[in-house]
Design an enzyme around this catalytic site. Structure first.
Site, short mmCIF file in Angstrom:
data_model
loop_
_atom_site.label_atom_id
_atom_site.label_comp_id
_atom_site.label_asym_id
_atom_site.label_seq_id
_atom_site.Cartn_x
_atom_site.Cartn_y
_atom_site.Cartn_z
N HIS A 481 0.82 -1.20 0.00
CA HIS A 481 0.00 0.00 0.00
C HIS A 481 0.86 1.26 0.00
O HIS A 481 0.65 2.16 0.83
CB HIS A 481 -0.92 0.01 1.22
CG HIS A 481 -1.90 -1.12 1.27
ND1 HIS A 481 -2.49 -1.57 2.42
CD2 HIS A 481 -2.39 -1.90 0.27
CE1 HIS A 481 -3.30 -2.57 2.14
NE2 HIS A 481 -3.26 -2.80 0.84
C1 LIG Z 1 -0.47 -7.69 -4.61
C2 LIG Z 1 -1.30 -6.51 -4.17
C3 LIG Z 1 -2.46 -6.74 -3.46
C4 LIG Z 1 -3.24 -5.65 -3.05
N1 LIG Z 1 -4.42 -5.90 -2.45
C5 LIG Z 1 -5.27 -4.90 -2.19
C6 LIG Z 1 -6.57 -5.15 -1.70
O1 LIG Z 1 -6.96 -6.30 -1.49
N2 LIG Z 1 -7.38 -4.09 -1.46
C7 LIG Z 1 -6.97 -2.81 -1.66
O2 LIG Z 1 -7.74 -1.89 -1.38
N3 LIG Z 1 -5.74 -2.53 -2.13
C8 LIG Z 1 -4.90 -3.54 -2.43
N4 LIG Z 1 -3.67 -3.27 -2.98
C9 LIG Z 1 -3.29 -1.85 -3.20
C10 LIG Z 1 -4.12 -1.14 -4.29
O3 LIG Z 1 -4.45 -2.02 -5.33
C11 LIG Z 1 -3.35 0.09 -4.81
O4 LIG Z 1 -3.17 0.99 -3.73
C12 LIG Z 1 -4.05 0.84 -5.92
O5 LIG Z 1 -4.37 -0.03 -6.99
C13 LIG Z 1 -3.16 1.98 -6.43
O6 LIG Z 1 -3.78 2.63 -7.51
P1 LIG Z 1 -3.01 3.71 -8.40
O7 LIG Z 1 -3.99 4.20 -9.40
O8 LIG Z 1 -2.37 4.69 -7.51
O9 LIG Z 1 -1.82 2.91 -9.09
P2 LIG Z 1 -1.87 1.67 -10.08
O10 LIG Z 1 -3.19 0.98 -10.00
O11 LIG Z 1 -0.65 0.89 -9.83
O12 LIG Z 1 -1.83 2.34 -11.54
C14 LIG Z 1 -0.69 2.92 -12.11
C15 LIG Z 1 -0.69 2.56 -13.58
O13 LIG Z 1 0.24 3.40 -14.25
C16 LIG Z 1 1.00 2.61 -15.15
N5 LIG Z 1 2.27 3.31 -15.34
C17 LIG Z 1 3.23 3.54 -14.41
N6 LIG Z 1 4.25 4.25 -14.93
C18 LIG Z 1 3.92 4.48 -16.23
C19 LIG Z 1 4.56 5.16 -17.29
N7 LIG Z 1 5.74 5.79 -17.15
N8 LIG Z 1 3.96 5.17 -18.52
C20 LIG Z 1 2.75 4.57 -18.71
N9 LIG Z 1 2.09 3.92 -17.72
C21 LIG Z 1 2.67 3.88 -16.50
C22 LIG Z 1 1.11 1.27 -14.47
O14 LIG Z 1 1.44 0.24 -15.36
C23 LIG Z 1 -0.26 1.13 -13.85
O15 LIG Z 1 -1.18 0.52 -14.73
C24 LIG Z 1 -2.84 -4.32 -3.35
C25 LIG Z 1 -1.67 -4.10 -4.05
C26 LIG Z 1 -0.90 -5.18 -4.48
C27 LIG Z 1 0.36 -4.92 -5.26
#
Ligand SMILES: Cc1cc2nc3c(=O)[nH]c(=O)nc-3n(C[C@H](O)[C@H](O)[C@H](O)COP(=O)(O)OP(=O)(O)OC[C@H]3O[C@@H](n4cnc5c(N)ncnc54)[C@H](O)[C@@H]3O)c2cc1C
Length: 545
Positions: A481
Site C-alpha cells: 500500500h
Molecule cells: C499484490 C497486491 C495486493 C493488493 N491488495 C489490495 C486489496 O486487497 N485491497 C486494496 O484496497 N488494495 C490492495 N492493494 C493496493 C491497491 O491495489 C493500490 O493501492 C491501488 O491499486 C493503487 O492505484 P493507483 O492508481 O495509484 O496505481 P496503479 O493501479 O498501480 O496504476 C498505475 C498505472 O500506471 C501505469 N504506469 C506507471 N508508470 C507508467 C509510465 N511511465 N507510462 C505509462 N504507464 C505507466 C502502471 O502500469 C499502472 O497501470 C494491493 C496491491 C498489491 C500490489
C-alpha cells in the site's frame, strides 16, 4: 528529445492521462463522459489474461513477469537487511487488476485528519459522496444504508462462500472483546466483520472492467497500451504533453487542457523527477535539468507492513485443503458451474480494526484473517502449506516511518530506488507487537482454540518484546500500500495542492494513491478510486469540460 524522424505520431487530446490503473481508469471514464477528448496511456498490455479475472488467479499474478512491474525496495536495515518485493500492476486496470480485491474505505478520521492538515475539501463529509458514487454495494445493507452506494460502476460484494473457520474467527474475536461490526465501510469501522470485495459475481471487478470497459464505446476516448510515458513536455512552465516510447520509436501526446499523471506511488514521482520536477540536489545528481524545484517529490513515502500469526488447524476445512488433489478439481467445477468456492476467494475473509491502546481516536491495527497458511520456507504468495493452517496478518495501519522513491538516473526506463525505511519509527514496532498479542488472544478463545494444534508462527516460545521484535524484523512483509510520494497539502512544500495541481507548473495534476498525505486505515484501492472520482470533478469544475 528524439529527432523528428523518430516521432511516429502526434496524438491530440484535451486530457492526457498517464497510467490506466485504479485511478486512471476512473478518470478516463469521468472525463470522457462530457465529450472531452481523452487519451489514456498505459505501459502494460490489455487485460485479457484469464488469471486477472478469476479472483483466486491473484496468487499467480503476484510475481507475473509481464503483468507486474515487480519492483524491489532497497535492502533495509529495519527488516533485517532484506529487499522487500513490491508488486505493482502493469496492465489495463493497473494494480486493481492484480490486487487482493479487498474493499476498505478507511476510517472517517483519516479524511478529517487530511482536512485538518490543510487539505480543504477532503474531510470525510467531503469525500463520502465520491465513495458512494463509484460503488454498487451488494451486501446486506444494500439499498438501505445512506452511507453506501447502489448505482456506481464498481461492484462491491460480500464473500460468496464463507468457510466455517472464518465464522470461528469472527466469533473468537468477539470472545476476545472486539465488538461485531456489520459493515466496516459503514457507520462503524472499529470491530470485527466479514470482508467485502471488488468483485462482480464470479469475476474480479478491476477499474478497467468497471470503469474503462463501458466508456470505451465513446469515440472521444482513446486508449493506448504498451506505451511508456518517458517525459512530460513543457512550454515554459506549462505542461503541454507527454513523450512516449513504444518498441523503439516515439510518440507525442499533446494535451489542450491538462496532463494528469496517474502512474501510481512509484511511477508518478519517478515521471515527475525525470521531467525536471523534484529536489534540485537530487535532480542534479542524476543529470536532469531542474524545471521546478519541489523537494518533496518522491519523499513522504509510507507503506503498510504485516506480521503473520498462524496456527495449525484440525477438523475444519482450510483453503490449504481445497487447493490439492481431487478437491481442487471439485472447486474448479464448482466455480465453473456455480461461480462459488475457493476460486472466488480474494486475499482475506474477515477483518478486525482495533486500537493498540486506550485513548486513540481511531484504530491503528488491522487484523486480517485468512483460512489458509503459507509455507515460511518457500517464497512467494502462492506457496500454501500442505497441512491445514489459518493466519491472522497483523498490520500497523498508521505507520510513522517514512521513505522515498528517487530516480537513479535520467533514464525513464530504469527503475527508481525505493527506500522504505521500514520500522524506523520505534512506535511502529510497539504497535506491531500490540497487534501480535491481540492476534494471539483471538486464537486463544474457545471458538478457535478447540481446532488449533498450536501456534506455528511466531511460535509460542517467543514471548519477550525482544524476541517478537526480532521475529517482526526478519519476517515482516509489505501488504503493498505505498502512498504519499506526491503528497497533497496546503503548504508550499507539498507536491500538489488540494486541487491536485502540481505546484509551480501549469496544466499538470497528479491523481492517484501517491497524493495521500497519510495512508488510510486499511487497504488503499477504494481510497484511490475515491481520489480519482473527486479529482475528475475538480478538473471539470476548473475547466468546464
Ligand atoms: C499484490 C497486491 C495486493 C493488493 N491488495 C489490495 C486489496 O486487497 N485491497 C486494496 O484496497 N488494495 C490492495 N492493494 C493496493 C491497491 O491495489 C493500490 O493501492 C491501488 O491499486 C493503487 O492505484 P493507483 O492508481 O495509484 O496505481 P496503479 O493501479 O498501480 O496504476 C498505475 C498505472 O500506471 C501505469 N504506469 C506507471 N508508470 C507508467 C509510465 N511511465 N507510462 C505509462 N504507464 C505507466 C502502471 O502500469 C499502472 O497501470 C494491493 C496491491 C498489491 C500490489
Amino acid at each position: 528529445m528524439p529527432a523528428n524522424n523518430q516521432v511516429r505520431e502526434t496524438i491530440q487530446a484535451d486530457y492526457v492521462i498517464v497510467g490506466a490503473g485504479s485511478a486512471g481508469c476512473v478518470l478516463a471514464n469521468r472525463l470522457s463522459a462530457g465529450g472531452a477528448r481523452v487519451l489514456l496511456l498505459e505501459a502494460g498490455p490489455p487485460d485479457i489474461h484469464p488469471l486477472i479475472h478469476i479472483p483466486a488467479g491473484m496468487m499467480k499474478l503476484h510475481r507475473h513477469p509481464r503483468l507486474n512491474w515487480n519492483f524491489f525496495a532497497e535492502p533495509d536495515p529495519g527488516v533485517g537487511g532484506r529487499a522487500i518485493h513490491w508488486p505493482r500492476g502493469k496492465v489495463l486496470g493497473g494494480t486493481s487488476s492484480i490486487n487482493g480485491m479487498l474493499y476498505v474505505r478507511g476510517n472517517p478520521r483519516d479524511y478529517d485528519r487530511w482536512a485538518q492538515m490543510g487539505c480543504a475539501g477532503w474531510s470525510y463529509a467531503d469525500v463520502l459522496p465520491y465513495f458512494k458514487k463509484s460503488e454498487s454495494f451488494a451486501g446486506a445493507a444494500a439499498g438501505k444504508d445512506a452511507l453506501r452506494g447502489n448505482d456506481g460502476e464498481m461492484a462491491v460484494e460480500n464473500y460468496r462462500t464463507v468457510l466455517p473457520l472464518t465464522d470461528r474467527f469472527v466469533e473468537a474475536a468477539q470472545q476476545a472483546g472486539i465488538p461485531f461490526t456489520p459493515d466496516y465501510n459503514g457507520a462503524t469501522q472499529e470491530g470485527v466483520g466479514y470482508s467485502q470485495n471488488t468483485r462482480r459475481g464470479r469475476f474480479r471487478a478491476s477499474t478497467a472492467r468497471a470503469f474503462l470497459a463501458p466508456a470505451r464505446v465513446r469515440p472521444n476516448l482513446r486508449v493506448e497500451t504498451n506505451v511508456l510515458a518517458c517525459k512530460l513536455l513543457f512550454q515554459g512552465k506549462t505542461c503541454t504533453g507527454v513523450l512516449l516510447h513504444r518498441d523503439g520509436h516515439y510518440l507525442i501526446a499533446k494535451a489542450a487542457r491538462d496532463v494528469i499523471v496517474a502512474a501510481g506511488a512509484i511511477g508518478s514521482p519517478h515521471l515527475l523527477q525525470v521531467s525536471g520536477i523534484g529536489d534540485p540536489a537530487h535532480l542534479k545528481s542524476i543529470g536532469v535539468d531542474v524545471l521546478q524545484a519541489s523537494p518533496n517529490v518522491g519523499r513522504n513515502l509510507s507503506d503498510h507492513l504485516a506480521s503473520l500469526v498462524f496456527h495449525r488447524i484440525r477438523d475444519l476445512t482450510t483453503v490449504n485443503d481445497l487447493v490439492r488433489g481431487p478437491r481442487l478439481v471439485m472447486e474448479a467445477l464448482r466455480y465453473v458451474f456455480k461461480g462459488r468456492g475457493a476460486f472466488t476467494f480474494g486475499v482475506t475473509t474477515a477483518l478486525a480494526f482495533v486500537k493498540s491502546r486506550e485513548g486513540l481516536e481511531s484504530p491503528d491495527i488491522q487484523l486480517s484473517f485468512t483460512p489458509m497458511s503459507r509455507d515460511p520456507k518457500r517464497h512467494g504468495f502462492d506457496e500454501l502449506e500442505h497441512e491445514a493452517g489459518a493466519t491472522i496478518a497483523v498490520c500497523v495501519v498508521q505507520p510513522e516511518s517514512r521513505g522515498s522513491v528517487l530516480a537513479r538516473s535520467a533514464d525513464p526506463e530504469e527503475y527508481p530506488a525505493i527506500q522504505a525505511n521500514y520500522l524506523s519509527a520505534p512506535r511502529d514496532i510497539d504497535v506491531m507487537l500490540a497487534g501480535i498479542r491481540r492476534a494471539r488472544e483471538i486464537f486463544a478463545q474457545p471458538a478457535l482454540a478447540a481446532n488449533s494444534e498450536g501456534e506455528i508462527r511466531p511460535g509460542s516460545e517467543l514471548t519477550s518484546a525482544q524476541a517478537l521484535t526480532d521475529y517482526v524484523r526478519t519476517t515482516v512483509g509489505s501488504v503493498f500500500h505505498p502512498v504519499g510520494s506526491c503528497r497533497m497539502g496546503a503548504d508550499e512544500a507539498s507536491v500538489v495542492d488540494p486541487q491536485l495541481r502540481v505546484r509551480g507548473v501549469g496544466n499538470l495534476r497528479v491523481i492517484d494513491a501517491s497524493i495521500m498525505p497519510m495512508v488510510t486505515t486499511g487497504n488503499t484501492n477504494a481510497p484511490t478510486i475515491m481520489i480519482a472520482e473527486k479529482g475528475a470533478d475538480l478538473i471539470k469544475a476548473a475547466t468546464g469540460v
